[in-house]
Design a protein around this motif. Structure first.
Motif, PDB file in Angstrom:
ATOM      1  N   ASN A 113      59.383   5.373 -12.486  1.00  0.00           N
ATOM      2  CA  ASN A 113      58.362   5.203 -11.459  1.00  0.00           C
ATOM      3  C   ASN A 113      57.781   6.579 -11.108  1.00  0.00           C
ATOM      4  O   ASN A 113      58.491   7.423 -10.567  1.00  0.00           O
ATOM      5  N   TRP A 160      58.575   8.572  -7.958  1.00  0.00           N
ATOM      6  CA  TRP A 160      59.778   9.391  -7.765  1.00  0.00           C
ATOM      7  C   TRP A 160      59.420  10.875  -7.825  1.00  0.00           C
ATOM      8  O   TRP A 160      59.860  11.668  -7.000  1.00  0.00           O
ATOM      9  N   GLU A 207      56.375  12.111  -7.419  1.00  0.00           N
ATOM     10  CA  GLU A 207      55.461  12.419  -6.308  1.00  0.00           C
ATOM     11  C   GLU A 207      56.239  12.618  -5.016  1.00  0.00           C
ATOM     12  O   GLU A 207      55.936  13.512  -4.234  1.00  0.00           O
ATOM     13  N   ALA A 208      57.246  11.769  -4.806  1.00  0.00           N
ATOM     14  CA  ALA A 208      58.027  11.870  -3.573  1.00  0.00           C
ATOM     15  C   ALA A 208      58.768  13.205  -3.528  1.00  0.00           C
ATOM     16  O   ALA A 208      58.801  13.886  -2.498  1.00  0.00           O
ATOM     17  N   ALA A 209      59.358  13.602  -4.656  1.00  0.00           N
ATOM     18  CA  ALA A 209      60.084  14.873  -4.698  1.00  0.00           C
ATOM     19  C   ALA A 209      59.139  16.036  -4.419  1.00  0.00           C
ATOM     20  O   ALA A 209      59.453  16.952  -3.652  1.00  0.00           O
ATOM     21  N   TYR A 210      57.959  15.966  -5.028  1.00  0.00           N
ATOM     22  CA  TYR A 210      56.941  17.002  -4.846  1.00  0.00           C
ATOM     23  C   TYR A 210      56.494  17.044  -3.391  1.00  0.00           C
ATOM     24  O   TYR A 210      56.374  18.100  -2.780  1.00  0.00           O
ATOM     25  N   ALA A 234      59.490  20.043  -3.286  1.00  0.00           N
ATOM     26  CA  ALA A 234      60.005  20.570  -4.538  1.00  0.00           C
ATOM     27  C   ALA A 234      58.884  21.195  -5.373  1.00  0.00           C
ATOM     28  O   ALA A 234      57.750  20.716  -5.343  1.00  0.00           O
ATOM     29  N   ARG A 283      57.252  22.200  -9.160  1.00  0.00           N
ATOM     30  CA  ARG A 283      57.161  21.407 -10.391  1.00  0.00           C
ATOM     31  C   ARG A 283      58.482  21.466 -11.172  1.00  0.00           C
ATOM     32  O   ARG A 283      58.938  20.477 -11.708  1.00  0.00           O
ATOM     33  N   GLN A 299      61.517  22.159  -9.969  1.00  0.00           N
ATOM     34  CA  GLN A 299      62.575  21.429  -9.247  1.00  0.00           C
ATOM     35  C   GLN A 299      62.426  19.922  -9.429  1.00  0.00           C
ATOM     36  O   GLN A 299      63.416  19.215  -9.559  1.00  0.00           O
ATOM     37  N   GLU A 317      65.465  18.023 -10.897  1.00  0.00           N
ATOM     38  CA  GLU A 317      66.177  17.150  -9.955  1.00  0.00           C
ATOM     39  C   GLU A 317      65.892  15.668 -10.190  1.00  0.00           C
ATOM     40  O   GLU A 317      66.698  14.823  -9.829  1.00  0.00           O
ATOM     41  N   VAL A 318      64.706  15.361 -10.716  1.00  0.00           N
ATOM     42  CA  VAL A 318      64.319  13.953 -10.811  1.00  0.00           C
ATOM     43  C   VAL A 318      64.034  13.518 -12.257  1.00  0.00           C
ATOM     44  O   VAL A 318      64.745  12.685 -12.805  1.00  0.00           O
ATOM     45  N   PRO A 337      67.153  14.098 -14.944  1.00  0.00           N
ATOM     46  CA  PRO A 337      68.331  13.234 -14.732  1.00  0.00           C
ATOM     47  C   PRO A 337      68.029  11.739 -14.839  1.00  0.00           C
ATOM     48  O   PRO A 337      68.877  10.983 -15.315  1.00  0.00           O
ATOM     49  N   VAL A 338      66.833  11.315 -14.430  1.00  0.00           N
ATOM     50  CA  VAL A 338      66.523   9.889 -14.522  1.00  0.00           C
ATOM     51  C   VAL A 338      66.352   9.484 -15.984  1.00  0.00           C
ATOM     52  O   VAL A 338      66.786   8.412 -16.395  1.00  0.00           O
ATOM     53  N   MET A 398      48.100  14.756  -2.205  1.00  0.00           N
ATOM     54  CA  MET A 398      48.237  14.286  -3.583  1.00  0.00           C
ATOM     55  C   MET A 398      46.887  14.277  -4.291  1.00  0.00           C
ATOM     56  O   MET A 398      46.816  14.292  -5.499  1.00  0.00           O
ATOM     57  N   ASN A 451      53.389  19.841  -1.903  1.00  0.00           N
ATOM     58  CA  ASN A 451      54.701  20.467  -1.701  1.00  0.00           C
ATOM     59  C   ASN A 451      54.640  21.716  -0.833  1.00  0.00           C
ATOM     60  O   ASN A 451      55.667  22.294  -0.511  1.00  0.00           O
ATOM     61  N   PHE A 457      56.826   6.280   0.820  1.00  0.00           N
ATOM     62  CA  PHE A 457      55.992   5.625  -0.186  1.00  0.00           C
ATOM     63  C   PHE A 457      56.083   4.109  -0.107  1.00  0.00           C
ATOM     64  O   PHE A 457      57.065   3.560   0.384  1.00  0.00           O
ATOM     65  N   ALA A 481      60.236   4.943  -3.346  1.00  0.00           N
ATOM     66  CA  ALA A 481      60.481   6.061  -4.255  1.00  0.00           C
ATOM     67  C   ALA A 481      61.824   6.735  -3.982  1.00  0.00           C
ATOM     68  O   ALA A 481      61.931   7.954  -4.037  1.00  0.00           O
ATOM     69  N   PHE A 538      65.305   8.059  -5.066  1.00  0.00           N
ATOM     70  CA  PHE A 538      65.734   8.523  -6.386  1.00  0.00           C
ATOM     71  C   PHE A 538      66.898   7.654  -6.867  1.00  0.00           C
ATOM     72  O   PHE A 538      67.961   7.639  -6.241  1.00  0.00           O
ATOM     73  N   HIS A 567      68.995   7.802  -9.270  1.00  0.00           N
ATOM     74  CA  HIS A 567      70.208   8.411  -9.818  1.00  0.00           C
ATOM     75  C   HIS A 567      71.003   9.143  -8.748  1.00  0.00           C
ATOM     76  O   HIS A 567      72.035   9.722  -9.029  1.00  0.00           O
ATOM     77  N   LYS A 568      70.496   9.135  -7.519  1.00  0.00           N
ATOM     78  CA  LYS A 568      71.185   9.829  -6.432  1.00  0.00           C
ATOM     79  C   LYS A 568      71.750   8.812  -5.441  1.00  0.00           C
ATOM     80  O   LYS A 568      71.209   7.718  -5.287  1.00  0.00           O
ATOM     81  N   PHE A 593      67.957  15.451   0.045  1.00  0.00           N
ATOM     82  CA  PHE A 593      67.094  16.080  -0.961  1.00  0.00           C
ATOM     83  C   PHE A 593      66.176  17.182  -0.407  1.00  0.00           C
ATOM     84  O   PHE A 593      66.183  18.298  -0.915  1.00  0.00           O
ATOM     85  N   ILE A 635      66.393  21.194  -1.478  1.00  0.00           N
ATOM     86  CA  ILE A 635      65.244  21.933  -2.009  1.00  0.00           C
ATOM     87  C   ILE A 635      65.031  23.222  -1.225  1.00  0.00           C
ATOM     88  O   ILE A 635      64.689  24.261  -1.761  1.00  0.00           O
ATOM     89  N   ARG A 642      65.262  10.066   4.802  1.00  0.00           N
ATOM     90  CA  ARG A 642      64.934  11.175   3.901  1.00  0.00           C
ATOM     91  C   ARG A 642      63.689  11.909   4.393  1.00  0.00           C
ATOM     92  O   ARG A 642      63.632  13.142   4.372  1.00  0.00           O
TER      93      ARG A 642
END
Lengths: 272, 363
Positions: free
Chosen positions: A163, A166, A168-171, A175, A177, A179, A183-184, A187-188, B64, B85, B93, B97, B99, B101-102, B110, B114, B159
């Motif tokens: 997705n 994921w 976009e949310a981290a950014y 985070a 680019r 990171q 981080e996302v 690993p995904v 964005m 960022n 979202f 969104a 993660f 795997h976490k 998170f 960071i 989060r």
């Protein structure tokens, strides 16, 4: 359930059917393994007397060591290159929408549909036309032509489930680019990349038709096995055959163990 | 202004200001000339149907996307070109969104990770957030995929709160949740807004949802802002037929001027409406279902009377709704359960309403 429940008789028939398939699939491999322990110089079944001398021979033989080394080098280099390229290729295949995407998706899969014998011959013709001497290095390229599309497909399956929100949310959560990738994204997609690497290695390790045309004076294990079967059978054939199969199986088990360990480590990472 | 709303200083400079913001995709104008002031600490909701430009707008507010023209000012500073960022804001979202795997804890921590916050401090902050959002502490190590829909909402919110944003944006996070849980979460979100005192900017396609939570609402249509106001203002004084219809089920009559009265196109009835604007010739008369009364004989003096047949009855819990056929027109009438119509289907009924309770729009 109702209509879908199977009667006891059907269940028994199903068990017999599955058993027959397993025997059909695995008996030949068991036969090879048994033959490798045979004392005889000739391939006979059932085996009259058991012995491990061929294994001693295999482990002490320098030519066998060369074969193993060549096969391993080719497979390792193919794996590294194909994983890196297939990862990027899978992003282009399944993640990003771009102008040439549909054409790219079709072109990429083309080599898989070519019979490998034809593909190997075509590559050999190219090498001689371009004056490139064939060796294990040209075999690496030949393997990549065929394996890269498969690895791309394998990784694409994982990418399709990704997705973009994921990332976009981290950014959005601050985070960089890099990171986001560490981080996302990585690993995904890691399970897909991992199975892509496994496929690459195993397909290269066991490949015969492409190697036959493109290794030149070098020889991989499958090539050697074939050559010995055609002329001058030695019991080293089933021995090496068994060894390569066991090697591949160990690799798979190791991979499985690695996945389990990584999962556990991740869960423990922040004390969870 | 709503009497229960915490006082906001009207004169204070807005935390977020949009000046003539445009967004074009090729020739397509997704957002056009949007001007908005969002005040510090308020719960501001942008409402619009799909394709109204609200998602495009919020993507620009979060960083964005970049506006094609106009300015976005955060506390007076132009932030058009500041990437997401680098902005002190963040968003929950639509897909949440989280993660995959976490764990729950790793998701919440998170933004702190960071920023390089040490693990022990991260853990403490995470535990406080779990508590604030009514999540059990042992969820810390739980896989997000094993949480229920409502729990995932709370994790996503935790989060975002861990980021400690100056403005918290929401992109329809409740749209995929079933009705009852959504109603509960709407209220919970408003409670969180009170507790944190942060500025919330929420987008949704449901005006009903916006009404429950918001201090102020902006209604969008076709890339433009149609109306901005408190829930009371939007409800009592919708600017046009679109806004009034957006509120829920209403009766819309296509009417034309007939002297100082209005002629209903469908039933042909001559009606008295609210004060007509200058030069009015034809338009729409909007009547809420609850504005209707069932009339007995001529005791009621309302000038607006329609005779029809009671076609069907719907129970809405505390209220009852009726479908009344008048000539070629279909009307919805709503009554409190205690004031329900005493009679049977297919009865001849007369419905009426006060002229002042209807709304007249030219478009």
């Amino acid at each position: 359930m109702g209509a879908l429940t199977t009667s006891p008789l059907m269940k028994r028939l199903l068990a017999v059917w599955i058993g027959a398939i397993l025997v059909f699939l695995y008996l030949p491999m068991a036969a090879i393994a048994l033959a490798s322990f045979s004392r005889q110089r000739y391939f006979r079944f059932p085996v009259p007397r058991f012995d491990t001398r061929w294994y001693e021979d295999a482990f002490t033989s320098l030519s066998v060591r060369d074969l193993l080394w060549t096969s391993l080098t080719v497979a390792a280099i193919v794996t590294v290159i194909s994983v890196v390229l297939a990862f990027l290729g899978a992003l282009a295949f399944a993640r990003y929408d771009w102008k040439g995407r549909t054409i790219y998706q079709k072109l990429l899969l083309l080599p898989i549909f070519f019979p490998q014998a034809v593909l190997g011959l075509a590559l050999l013709l190219w090498y001689s036309a371009l004056g490139i001497p064939t060796s294990w290095m040209t075999a690496v390229f030949a393997h990549l032509v065929w394996i890269l599309p498969i690895a791309t497909l394998v990784i694409s399956i994982q990418v399709y489930g990704f997705n973009p929100a994921w990332e976009e949310a981290a950014y959005d959560l601050g985070a960089t680019r890099w990171q986001v990738f560490r981080e996302v994204t990585l690993p995904v997609l890691w399970p897909g990349i991992f199975s892509g690497a496994l496929f690459s290695f195993l397909l290269s390790w066991g490949n015969f038709p492409l190697s036959l045309y493109t290794t030149g004076a070098d020889s991989t294990i499958p090539e050697w096995l074939y050559a010995k079967m055609v002329s001058g059978y030695t019991p080293l054939v089933p021995t090496l055959g068994t060894l390569t199969t066991v090697g591949a199986a160990l690799l798979l088990l190791g991979a499985y163990a690695t996945i389990m360990l990584v999962r556990r480590a991740r869960r423990a990472e922040d004390g969870g | 202004m709503n009497s229960a709303t915490p006082a906001t200083t009207e004169s204070a400079a807005p935390i977020l200001r949009l000046q003539n913001v445009d967004k074009l995709f090729g020739d397509f104008v997704a957002v056009e000339r949007v001007n908005l002031d969002i005040r510090e600490g308020e719960f501001f909701t942008i409402v619009g149907p799909s394709g109204s430009g609200k998602t495009t707008l919020i993507r620009m507010l979060v960083g964005m996307d970049k506006p094609s023209d106009g300015n976005i000012l955060l506390r007076g500073t132009r932030i058009n070109d500041v990437p997401a960022n680098k902005r002190p804001t963040c968003m929950v979202f639509q897909s949440l969104a989280l993660f995959p795997h976490k764990t729950v804890g790793q998701n919440i921590e998170f933004p702190l990770k960071i920023r390089g916050v040490p693990p022990a401090e991260r853990r403490g902050r995470c535990e406080r957030l779990l508590q604030q959002l009514h999540l059990p502490q042992d969820y810390y190590g739980k896989a997000v995929g094993k949480c229920s829909g409502g729990e995932q909402q709370r994790v996503a919110l935790a989060r975002a709160l861990a980021f400690d944003p100056e403005i918290l944006f929401f992109d329809e996070p409740l749209s995929a949740i079933d009705y009852r849980l959504r109603k509960a979460l709407e209220k919970e979100l408003k409670d969180i807004h009170r507790e944190t005192g942060k500025t919330f900017v929420y987008i949704t396609h449901s005006l009903e949802e916006a009404m429950v939570m918001s201090d102020r609402i902006a209604i969008m249509r076709g890339g433009r802002v149609v109306q901005v106001g408190t829930p009371d203002e939007i409800y009592n004084r919708p600017r046009n037929r679109f806004v009034s219809e957006f509120m829920g089920e209403v009766n819309v009559l296509e009417v034309a001027r007939d002297g100082d009265r209005l002629r209903d196109g469908a039933s042909g009835a001559l009606l008295q409406g609210p004060a007509m604007p200058e030069g009015f010739t034809k338009g729409f008369l909007v009547i809420r279902p609850e504005a209707f009364r069932f009339l007995n004989g001529t005791a009621d003096a309302t000038p607006n009377r329609l005779e029809g047949r009671l076609y069907n009855e719907y129970s809405l819990g505390s209220r009852m709704q009726y479908q009344v056929h008048v000539g070629g027109g279909v009307f919805l009438v709503e009554k409190l359960r205690e004031q329900r119509y005493q009679g049977q289907l297919d009865d001849s009924v007369t419905i009426g309403w006060d002229p002042a309770e209807a709304m007249l729009f030219e478009e």
